[in-house]
Scaffold this active site. Structure first.
Site, short mmCIF file in Angstrom:
data_model
loop_
_atom_site.label_atom_id
_atom_site.label_comp_id
_atom_site.label_asym_id
_atom_site.label_seq_id
_atom_site.Cartn_x
_atom_site.Cartn_y
_atom_site.Cartn_z
CG HIS A 49 7.69 -1.48 -1.13
ND1 HIS A 49 8.74 -1.81 -1.94
CD2 HIS A 49 7.68 -0.12 -1.07
CE1 HIS A 49 9.36 -0.70 -2.34
NE2 HIS A 49 8.74 0.33 -1.82
CD GLU A 52 4.29 2.48 -1.85
OE1 GLU A 52 4.92 3.35 -2.49
OE2 GLU A 52 4.75 1.93 -0.83
CG HIS A 53 6.67 0.53 -6.32
ND1 HIS A 53 7.73 1.11 -6.97
CD2 HIS A 53 6.97 0.62 -5.00
CE1 HIS A 53 8.63 1.51 -6.10
NE2 HIS A 53 8.20 1.21 -4.88
CD GLU A 129 11.99 1.65 -2.96
OE1 GLU A 129 11.49 2.05 -1.89
OE2 GLU A 129 11.31 1.31 -3.95
#
Length: 424
Positions: A49, A52-53, A129
């Site tokens: 993740h 991905e950013h 997040e």
């Protein structure tokens, strides 16, 4: 493969799958990587993740602003998401702008720099997040339930990682994960819309040239199967005390993997039990008694495991009655099965969802990619509908008896503790 879909495998093992949709003026593109959170070690939890950013933050050819601005300048959109077993980077543009989308998206996935300053910026974003997710109890309860089933197995961990794993993760660790895991055999480039297959292949080859993904000769990776049977936790109750106006619960247990032939029967069962406003759970709990605003059942399937659960959101004081009704309905279906009329309705719901879910280029692109990455082939729509039609009452009743009569775990978020749920 179904009519209209085509596949090309490059010498590096990277696959390109397309579906031409005549009459449309859009095109959707996705770069799918068969790597997700279950591929991480405990100290690297959240790396997929995090990556991905970072892949939208700049390459040797483009800055972060250029990556977003070039797509937005033609009215397109681009985004990404990470799951437990794969990561997807996608764009949707006008058909004439597909060459631009291929160049930008492939560049981002293949040749990102991962600047140390960007790592620190995105670390802060991801920690926010994670904190925000904890403020959404309706989402958090599903993660708690999955952890209750799988424990410390990677499937039980948060896709985002935790504050404890994200905070110390270094740029070198993330870059090492990137270069070890993002290899051509693990990647599928999928496109659907007003396009020509050979043109897409040519565009992808050009975009890959000279990048780290312009790799040596290799065979495509086989669909993930899992190395052994996954150990599950013993059924138990997990409660997160939160001062919320609404309580959120998930009751359920282990399910089946995505290659299990019984998945079509489970789809029928799930729709009848809790898949819509005509479902048993919705009618009993919401329509007849008004006890919950939201109640539904669901099945999550992975390569070698799965879960089946029932979710409800209601006032804390009504939670015991909601759970009693849910348990009663699950026991009734496990013991008596479904009626022929219910099975026919369940089949119609499954088939309708399949077909209506293919109304745009984005959903067609996703189906192409998932079929190639997860199954190694694309079943035609007619084949899929045929498999659903072939489901028998005996098959539905058998999977109901197996999954719904098992001892179940309970995950709850709300203003109570474990003592509030003595039945577990």
């Amino acid at each position: 493969m179904q009519e209209g879909a085509k596949r090309t495998t490059l010498p590096s093992g990277l696959r390109i799958v397309t579906e031409a949709i005549p009459g449309t003026r859009s095109a959707s593109l996705g770069v799918w990587v068969g790597i997700g959170s279950r591929d991480e070690t405990p100290n690297m939890s959240g790396a997929s993740h995090f990556l991905e950013h970072l892949l939208f933050k700049g390459t040797h050819k483009r800055t972060a602003l250029q990556i977003s601005a070039e797509i937005e300048a033609v009215g397109g959109e681009t985004n990404a998401f990470t799951t437990k077993e794969y990561t997807c980077y996608y764009a949707r543009v006008l058909d004439a702008d597909l060459p631009l989308a291929v160049d930008v998206l492939v560049d981002a996935v293949a040749d990102s720099i991962l600047e140390p300053s960007d790592v620190e910026t995105e670390r802060a974003v991801i920690l926010e997040e994670i904190a925000m997710h904890e403020d959404e109890p309706g989402d958090e309860v599903h993660d708690i339930f999955t952890e209750a089933i799988f424990g410390d197995h990677p499937l039980g961990r948060l896709i985002s990682g935790t504050e404890e794993s994200i905070t110390p993760m270094t740029r070198n660790q993330i870059n090492g994960f990137y270069r070890r895991r993002y290899t051509p055999p693990q990647i599928v480039v999928a496109a659907a819309g007003n396009l020509e297959h050979n043109t897409v292949v040519r565009l992808v080859r050009k975009a890959l040239a000279g990048t780290p993904l312009d790799g040596p000769v290799a065979a495509p990776a086989d669909p993930r199967t899992g190395s052994k049977r996954i150990r599950h936790q013993k059924p138990h109750t997990v409660v997160r005390n939160r001062d919320t106006e609404q309580a959120h619960v998930v009751l359920g247990g282990i399910g089946i993997g995505r290659s299990d032939e019984r998945r079509f029967a489970l789809g029928v069962l799930n729709n009848v039990l809790g898949g819509g406003m005509s479902s048993r759970l919705f009618q009993e709990i919401r329509e007849k008694r008004g006890l919950a605003y939201s109640v539904y059942s669901y099945a999550s399937q992975y390569a070698d495991a799965g879960v089946f659960g029932v979710y409800a959101g209601c006032a804390p004081g009504k939670i015991e009655e909601v759970l009693d009704l849910a348990r009663t309905e699950l026991a009734r279906v496990a013991a008596d099965g479904l009626t022929a009329e219910e099975i026919a309705r369940g089949k119609g719901m499954v088939k309708g969802a399949y077909v209506l879910g293919l109304e745009d280029s984005g959903s067609r692109m996703s189906r192409l990619a998932k079929s190639e990455l997860l199954y190694g082939d694309l079943m035609s729509v007619d084949e899929l509908l045929g498999r659903v039609d072939a489901v028998t009452k005996e098959e539905v009743d058998a999977i109901a008896a197996e999954l719904l009569a098992q001892p179940m775990s309970l995950a709850a978020v709300g203003p109570f503790d474990e003592a509030s749920f003595p039945r577990g």
